[in-house]
Design a protein around this motif. Structure first.
Motif, PDB file in Angstrom:
ATOM      1  N   GLU A 155       0.823  -1.206   0.000  1.00 60.96           N
ATOM      2  CA  GLU A 155       0.000   0.000   0.000  1.00 60.96           C
ATOM      3  C   GLU A 155       0.857   1.256   0.000  1.00 60.96           C
ATOM      4  OE1 GLU A 155      -3.217   0.255  -0.525  1.00 60.96           O
ATOM      5  OE2 GLU A 155      -3.154  -1.918  -0.842  1.00 60.96           O
ATOM      6  N   GLN A 156       1.911   1.255   0.825  1.00 56.19           N
ATOM      7  CA  GLN A 156       2.791   2.421   0.852  1.00 56.19           C
ATOM      8  C   GLN A 156       3.563   2.554  -0.456  1.00 56.19           C
ATOM      9  OE1 GLN A 156       2.763   4.837   2.772  1.00 56.19           O
ATOM     10  NE2 GLN A 156       4.508   5.925   1.896  1.00 56.19           N
ATOM     11  N   ALA A 157       3.979   1.425  -1.021  1.00 58.70           N
ATOM     12  CA  ALA A 157       4.677   1.475  -2.312  1.00 58.70           C
ATOM     13  C   ALA A 157       3.752   2.016  -3.404  1.00 58.70           C
ATOM     14  CB  ALA A 157       5.183   0.081  -2.686  1.00 58.70           C
ATOM     15  N   ARG A 158       2.492   1.621  -3.364  1.00 54.56           N
ATOM     16  CA  ARG A 158       1.536   2.145  -4.348  1.00 54.56           C
ATOM     17  C   ARG A 158       1.429   3.671  -4.240  1.00 54.56           C
ATOM     18  NH1 ARG A 158      -2.405  -0.832  -3.072  1.00 54.56           N
ATOM     19  NH2 ARG A 158      -2.178  -2.384  -4.729  1.00 54.56           N
ATOM     20  N   THR A 159       1.366   4.173  -3.023  1.00 55.03           N
ATOM     21  CA  THR A 159       1.298   5.622  -2.823  1.00 55.03           C
ATOM     22  C   THR A 159       2.552   6.305  -3.343  1.00 55.03           C
ATOM     23  OG1 THR A 159      -0.107   5.337  -0.876  1.00 55.03           O
ATOM     24  CG2 THR A 159       1.071   7.429  -1.084  1.00 55.03           C
ATOM     25  N   GLU A 160       3.712   5.726  -3.060  1.00 57.78           N
ATOM     26  CA  GLU A 160       4.979   6.330  -3.494  1.00 57.78           C
ATOM     27  C   GLU A 160       5.096   6.319  -5.018  1.00 57.78           C
ATOM     28  OE1 GLU A 160       7.285   7.837  -1.509  1.00 57.78           O
ATOM     29  OE2 GLU A 160       5.750   7.558   0.034  1.00 57.78           O
ATOM     30  N   PHE A 161       4.762   5.204  -5.645  1.00 58.33           N
ATOM     31  CA  PHE A 161       4.864   5.131  -7.102  1.00 58.33           C
ATOM     32  C   PHE A 161       3.859   6.063  -7.778  1.00 58.33           C
ATOM     33  CE2 PHE A 161       7.035   0.872  -6.739  1.00 58.33           C
ATOM     34  CZ  PHE A 161       8.194   1.273  -7.370  1.00 58.33           C
ATOM     35  N   ALA A 162       2.696   6.248  -7.179  1.00 55.09           N
ATOM     36  CA  ALA A 162       1.732   7.193  -7.750  1.00 55.09           C
ATOM     37  C   ALA A 162       2.297   8.604  -7.759  1.00 55.09           C
ATOM     38  CB  ALA A 162       0.424   7.148  -6.951  1.00 55.09           C
ATOM     39  N   ASP A 187      17.438  -1.608 -11.950  1.00 56.71           N
ATOM     40  CA  ASP A 187      16.511  -0.967 -11.019  1.00 56.71           C
ATOM     41  C   ASP A 187      15.425  -0.193 -11.753  1.00 56.71           C
ATOM     42  OD1 ASP A 187      18.693  -0.170  -8.199  1.00 56.71           O
ATOM     43  OD2 ASP A 187      17.880  -2.035  -8.949  1.00 56.71           O
ATOM     44  N   LEU A 188      15.768   0.391 -12.896  1.00 52.47           N
ATOM     45  CA  LEU A 188      14.754   1.104 -13.670  1.00 52.47           C
ATOM     46  C   LEU A 188      13.674   0.134 -14.144  1.00 52.47           C
ATOM     47  CD1 LEU A 188      14.168   3.965 -14.661  1.00 52.47           C
ATOM     48  CD2 LEU A 188      15.447   3.424 -16.748  1.00 52.47           C
ATOM     49  N   ARG A 189      14.083  -1.030 -14.606  1.00 50.46           N
ATOM     50  CA  ARG A 189      13.105  -2.032 -15.032  1.00 50.46           C
ATOM     51  C   ARG A 189      12.289  -2.527 -13.842  1.00 50.46           C
ATOM     52  NH1 ARG A 189      15.035  -7.513 -17.931  1.00 50.46           N
ATOM     53  NH2 ARG A 189      16.153  -7.669 -15.954  1.00 50.46           N
ATOM     54  N   ALA A 190      12.948  -2.793 -12.700  1.00 50.79           N
ATOM     55  CA  ALA A 190      12.222  -3.274 -11.518  1.00 50.79           C
ATOM     56  C   ALA A 190      11.207  -2.247 -11.036  1.00 50.79           C
ATOM     57  CB  ALA A 190      13.207  -3.614 -10.407  1.00 50.79           C
ATOM     58  N   ALA A 191      11.608  -0.968 -11.012  1.00 45.74           N
ATOM     59  CA  ALA A 191      10.702   0.083 -10.549  1.00 45.74           C
ATOM     60  C   ALA A 191       9.524   0.245 -11.509  1.00 45.74           C
ATOM     61  CB  ALA A 191      11.454   1.399 -10.410  1.00 45.74           C
ATOM     62  N   THR A 192       9.787   0.181 -12.813  1.00 42.45           N
ATOM     63  CA  THR A 192       8.713   0.358 -13.794  1.00 42.45           C
ATOM     64  C   THR A 192       7.731  -0.796 -13.735  1.00 42.45           C
ATOM     65  OG1 THR A 192      10.285   1.533 -15.213  1.00 42.45           O
ATOM     66  CG2 THR A 192       8.229   0.837 -16.214  1.00 42.45           C
ATOM     67  N   ARG A 193       8.244  -2.008 -13.624  1.00 41.83           N
ATOM     68  CA  ARG A 193       7.358  -3.167 -13.496  1.00 41.83           C
ATOM     69  C   ARG A 193       6.502  -3.060 -12.236  1.00 41.83           C
ATOM     70  NH1 ARG A 193      11.295  -8.346 -14.750  1.00 41.83           N
ATOM     71  NH2 ARG A 193      11.188  -8.314 -17.039  1.00 41.83           N
ATOM     72  N   ALA A 194       7.145  -2.711 -11.116  1.00 43.74           N
ATOM     73  CA  ALA A 194       6.404  -2.626  -9.858  1.00 43.74           C
ATOM     74  C   ALA A 194       5.339  -1.538  -9.915  1.00 43.74           C
ATOM     75  CB  ALA A 194       7.373  -2.355  -8.706  1.00 43.74           C
ATOM     76  N   ALA A 195       5.690  -0.383 -10.478  1.00 40.14           N
ATOM     77  CA  ALA A 195       4.723   0.715 -10.565  1.00 40.14           C
ATOM     78  C   ALA A 195       3.541   0.324 -11.439  1.00 40.14           C
ATOM     79  CB  ALA A 195       5.408   1.963 -11.113  1.00 40.14           C
ATOM     80  N   ALA A 196       3.800  -0.313 -12.585  1.00 36.00           N
ATOM     81  CA  ALA A 196       2.717  -0.716 -13.481  1.00 36.00           C
ATOM     82  C   ALA A 196       1.793  -1.717 -12.800  1.00 36.00           C
ATOM     83  CB  ALA A 196       3.294  -1.313 -14.765  1.00 36.00           C
ATOM     84  N   GLU A 197       2.381  -2.645 -12.038  1.00 33.85           N
ATOM     85  CA  GLU A 197       1.576  -3.680 -11.384  1.00 33.85           C
ATOM     86  C   GLU A 197       0.771  -3.118 -10.214  1.00 33.85           C
ATOM     87  OE1 GLU A 197       0.673  -6.425  -8.265  1.00 33.85           O
ATOM     88  OE2 GLU A 197       2.694  -5.560  -8.214  1.00 33.85           O
ATOM     89  N   LEU A 198       1.386  -2.215  -9.447  1.00 36.94           N
ATOM     90  CA  LEU A 198       0.727  -1.702  -8.243  1.00 36.94           C
ATOM     91  C   LEU A 198      -0.333  -0.652  -8.556  1.00 36.94           C
ATOM     92  CD1 LEU A 198       3.783  -1.391  -5.828  1.00 36.94           C
ATOM     93  CD2 LEU A 198       1.861  -2.964  -5.588  1.00 36.94           C
ATOM     94  N   LEU A 199      -0.073   0.189  -9.542  1.00 32.36           N
ATOM     95  CA  LEU A 199      -0.999   1.285  -9.811  1.00 32.36           C
ATOM     96  C   LEU A 199      -2.253   0.818 -10.539  1.00 32.36           C
ATOM     97  CD1 LEU A 199       1.438   4.183 -10.753  1.00 32.36           C
ATOM     98  CD2 LEU A 199       0.344   3.701  -8.559  1.00 32.36           C
ATOM     99  N   GLY A 200      -2.106  -0.135 -11.443  1.00 26.04           N
ATOM    100  CA  GLY A 200      -3.284  -0.666 -12.123  1.00 26.04           C
ATOM    101  C   GLY A 200      -3.962   0.378 -13.003  1.00 26.04           C
ATOM    102  N   SER A 201      -5.177   0.048 -13.416  1.00 24.79           N
ATOM    103  CA  SER A 201      -5.872   0.888 -14.386  1.00 24.79           C
ATOM    104  C   SER A 201      -6.431   2.172 -13.796  1.00 24.79           C
ATOM    105  CB  SER A 201      -7.024   0.097 -15.021  1.00 24.79           C
ATOM    106  OG  SER A 201      -7.942  -0.331 -14.013  1.00 24.79           O
ATOM    107  N   GLY A 202      -6.416   2.309 -12.490  1.00 20.61           N
ATOM    108  CA  GLY A 202      -6.997   3.504 -11.883  1.00 20.61           C
ATOM    109  C   GLY A 202      -6.101   4.718 -11.901  1.00 20.61           C
ATOM    110  N   HIS A 203      -4.880   4.594 -12.352  1.00 19.99           N
ATOM    111  CA  HIS A 203      -3.938   5.727 -12.359  1.00 19.99           C
ATOM    112  C   HIS A 203      -3.707   6.170 -13.798  1.00 19.99           C
ATOM    113  CE1 HIS A 203      -0.173   7.990 -11.892  1.00 19.99           C
ATOM    114  NE2 HIS A 203      -0.539   8.150 -10.627  1.00 19.99           N
TER     115      HIS A 203
END
Length: 271
Positions: A155-162, A187-203
């Motif tokens: 949840e906190q990671a989702r907020t940070e990536f948003a 790390d750029l690939r890991a961060a981008t993958r994580a952000a795409a997965e956590l944020l979902g279609s609502g962002h």
């Protein structure tokens, strides 16, 4: 936190230089019951500080960010927070040391080395506080988000990536245009993958992040050119190596992270 070789107890100052490195370090218990431990093998530069809870701090060697060089707790019960990070065996040893007669300094073994995710988080906090070269705040925020994600705090990671999604997309574009060095790729690939997965279609940036993750997969890592850039090649956060242009710092949020249940935002101590 002062000179780590001097632990102040009221007006008495105890130096722990004499403690053998094999012993781990020295534990001080004040008359009020607060505890401070310092490694006998000091960090060559000021340690990064992680605040686990009010008055519960962990100091980390920024040149070896898995190594703990200090910890403090307001009372013995607070060791339960540190047990979540350091393990049951360490907790049993610390409790056993507290049951012994109280010399000025009690020798206590060093905590075990931190997991990689905690080391990354500690290093990002330490860079923000101590690195003498200005580092781009948006880049640090991406490193924070990735570290929090790797710690399992979804949840906190989702907020940070948003918050950092636009900056992350900018850096992906820069890498694909070959404006950023090859070392940033993992790390750029890991961060981008994580952000795409956590944020979902609502962002609003979710679709672009997913597309950027696929572009990075297709591009793959580039071979280094042989020209070393950046000020700190040993850092496990490659994004920090290149961003030396100062930008206005964002307002710091309250630093109180709990273990194992994270609060709104984990942070380093600002003492």
């Amino acid at each position: 936190m002062g000179d780590p070789r001097e632990l102040v107890e009221g007006r008495n100052v105890t130096r722990i230089e004499h403690i053998a490195d094999t012993a781990g370090g020295g534990l001080i218990v004040t008359p009020h019951g607060s505890l401070t431990w310092w490694s006998s093998r000091l960090s060559p530069i000021r340690p990064a500080l992680i605040q686990l809870a009010p008055d519960v701090l962990v100091g980390v060697d920024m040149t070896d960010p898995r190594r703990v060089v200090s910890w403090t707790a307001p009372h013995a019960d607070a060791l339960a927070l540190l047990r979540t990070l350091f393990g049951n065996r360490w907790h049993a040893d610390a409790c056993a040391a507290l049951r012994q007669p109280k010399p000025p300094v009690t020798m206590l073994a060093a905590p075990p080395r931190l997991p990689d995710a905690w080391a990354r988080f500690a290093l990002a906090q330490g860079v923000r506080r101590w690195l003498p070269v200005p580092v781009d705040e948006a880049t640090l925020a991406i490193d924070d988000a990735l570290a929090i994600h790797l710690l399992g705090w979804r949840e906190q990671a989702r907020t940070e990536f948003a918050t950092v999604s636009a900056s992350l997309l900018d850096r992906v574009d820069g890498y694909l245009r070959r404006e950023l060095p090859p070392g940033m790729f993992p790390d750029l690939r890991a961060a981008t993958r994580a952000a795409a997965e956590l944020l979902g279609s609502g962002h609003p940036d979710a679709a672009d992040l997913a597309a950027s993750a696929h572009q990075l997969d297709a591009a793959g890592p580039r071979l280094p050119s042989g020209r070393r850039t950046g000020a700190w090649p040993s850092m496990p956060c490659p994004a920090l190596l290149q961003e030396h242009k100062a930008r206005p710092r964002r307002a710091q949020r309250p630093s109180a992270c709990g273990v194992p249940t994270p609060p709104a935002h984990p942070s380093s101590s600002r003492r």
